[in-house]
Design an enzyme around this catalytic site. Structure first.
Site: not given
Ligand code: NOJ
Length: 501
Positions: A96, A315-316
């Site tokens: 990532d 994960h978001d």
């Molecule tokens: C997207 C990522 O999926 C998220 O977890 C992160 O907080 C933000 N980008 C900032 O990098």
């Protein structure tokens, strides 16, 4: 066919996956120890959420060194072993990459903020206040209605951050930044990674000297950022990947919800290889909504020969079981995900039908409040679920019942069902690469065919809580998401695939 078109890519959030050294946080050796499980499950590649050194304000998406491993996760040696062992099992490894910003503790930023004339000053985005003393523009931060600008006392200017103030945005218009970031890609490509998920990569180009339109003022700037110059940068990034053999892949987290806009990030086969299609993640569980999403995606991407991708969780965002409610719908959703034309992303734990954990206010650690969907994977039904020191976040409810061990032992489990689906897809050329035809809805049942040569598979998803008759005389059932399917009928929340020809 390039491997990534056919692939199911399994997202691992390393902190929550598997803990080898009993410190309560998952790590690379934990992932290594679970590779046999992943081989058994039948996924093609793993994508590891960030493993780089980080102060962990955004749990790794705030990188303080792009070319090393954070000691929480292990070492470069552990990483090399992981890549080697994964490759031996036919599993590819993606990292990532976080190109939009660094941690405020990255040496580049420490230097940048040390003085206006420092070597790295122009590696970030600095602006004076407007003559009337107001902020440089009206952009809003990702997780609050706060501005994207923070005032730096020492040097008397604002710096831009679309996420936390601890995540200053890099200035991609500076060629030195682009070169340095290309070097970070090469570092990992040399170590044998198969590609990258690229964090908010649509945002690296910016038009800072313009306000967002007044009617969008309360929206975070991230999904609005869509400027031409980014495409130039993406072509440079693509060329770096193409310096290497072996189909290394770039997958952009293009956080735009309109497939037509997303399609532009594939360029003319010279920008991203793949882009996330977040419209699928946010599509309501209704046949008509999925009809629109699939139709819009196919018609936006098809004409420019861009390969679709599908994702239901990460994960978001809330897990499928939490969002849709109940294992029947989880299995129907897995069937849909794996039957659609395009690369599929499976977030670790979805094969178990895990729910989000309930996280009490005093247990919340994430600045974006996303802890629930990051609950640790329950490996077994012992009290610690395979996490000898406990885990950094609470487990989801009923962790024993949802554990890998319990579900491996039961042929009717969501895990075993997902495994059968993955095997079906792997062995079916028409599911991997056939065209989508005959897309329509009957009531609240979604129907589409996957077609290749003289083969036709029909996919049906019943979005309702009641049965629905199906007329499929002469067809044979290939797989159903319910234990005992009834011929001529779809059960409530059933998804099924029939062979028509
Ligand atoms: C997207 C990522 O999926 C998220 O977890 C992160 O907080 C933000 N980008 C900032 O990098």
């Amino acid at each position: 066919m390039t491997w990534w078109r056919d692939a199911v890519i399994y997202q691992i959030y390393p902190r929550s996956f598997s803990d080898s050294n009993a410190d309560g946080v998952g790590d690379l050796n934990g992932v290594r120890h679970r590779l046999r499980y992943l081989e058994w499950l039948g996924i093609d590649a793993i994508w590891l959420s960030p493993i780089f050194p980080s102060p962990m304000r955004d749990f790794g998406y705030d990188v303080s060194n792009f070319v090393d491993v954070d000691p929480t996760f292990g070492s470069l040696r552990d990483f090399d072993l992981l890549v080697r062992e994964a490759h031996e099992l036919g599993i590819r490894v993606l990292l990532d990459w976080v190109p939009n910003h660094t941690s405020s503790e990255h040496p580049w930023f420490l230097d940048a903020r040390s003085s206006r004339t420092s070597r790295h000053r122009d590696w970030y985005i600095w602006r004076d206040a407007k003559p009337d003393g107001s902020l440089p523009n009206n952009w809003i931060h990702a997780w609050s209605d706060e501005p994207t600008w923070t005032w730096d006392e020492l040097t008397g200017q604002y710096y831009l951050h679309m996420f936390l103030a601890d995540q200053p945005d890099l200035n991609w218009s500076n060629p030195e930044v682009r070169d340095a970031m290309s070097e970070t890609l090469r570092f990992w490509l040399e170590r044998g990674v198969d590609g990258f998920r690229m964090d908010v990569v649509h945002a690296i180009g910016k038009d800072v000297d313009h306000d967002d339109p007044a009617d969008l003022r309360l929206l975070s700037h991230t999904p609005l950022n869509d400027v031409d110059v980014t495409h130039e940068y993406l072509r440079e990034i693509r060329r770096v990947l193409e310096e290497y053999e072996g189909d290394r892949v770039s997958i952009g987290e293009v956080y735009l919800l309109d497939p037509v806009r997303v399609a532009t990030y594939y360029g003319h086969g010279d920008e991203l290889h793949l882009s996330f299609n977040f419209k699928s993640l946010f599509t309501a569980w209704r046949a008509s909504a999925w009809l629109d999403t699939i139709g819009e995606t196919e018609s936006a991407l098809g004409p420019v020969s861009a390969w679709p991708t599908w994702v239901l969780s990460n994960h978001d965002n809330a897990r499928v079981a939490t969002r849709l409610g109940g294992q029947e719908r989880v299995r129907a959703a897995m069937t849909l995900l794996l039957a659609l034309r395009g690369t599929a992303f499976l977030y670790a734990g979805e094969e178990l039908g895990l729910e989000d954990a309930i996280v009490a206010p005093e247990q919340v650690v994430d600045p974006g409040g996303r802890d629930g969907c990051r609950a640790p994977i329950p490996w077994d039904d012992h009290e610690d679920h395979g996490w000898p020191a406990g885990a950094w976040l609470p487990f989801a409810g009923d962790a024993s019942r949802f554990s890998v061990q319990r579900q491996e032992e039961s042929s009717g489990s969501t895990l075993q069902f997902t495994r059968r689906l993955l095997a079906l897809r792997r062995n079916s050329k028409v599911l991997r690469s056939g065209e989508t035809e005959n897309l329509h809805v009957q009531g609240d049942v979604l129907v589409f065919d996957r077609v290749a040569d003289d083969e036709v598979l029909r996919v049906l998803v019943n979005f309702t809580g009641s049965t629905h008759p199906v007329d499929l005389v002469g067809s044979t059932l290939v797989i159903s998401s319910v234990d005992r399917p009834t011929p001529g009928e779809l059960a409530a929340n059933e998804a099924a695939i029939y062979r028509v020809r």
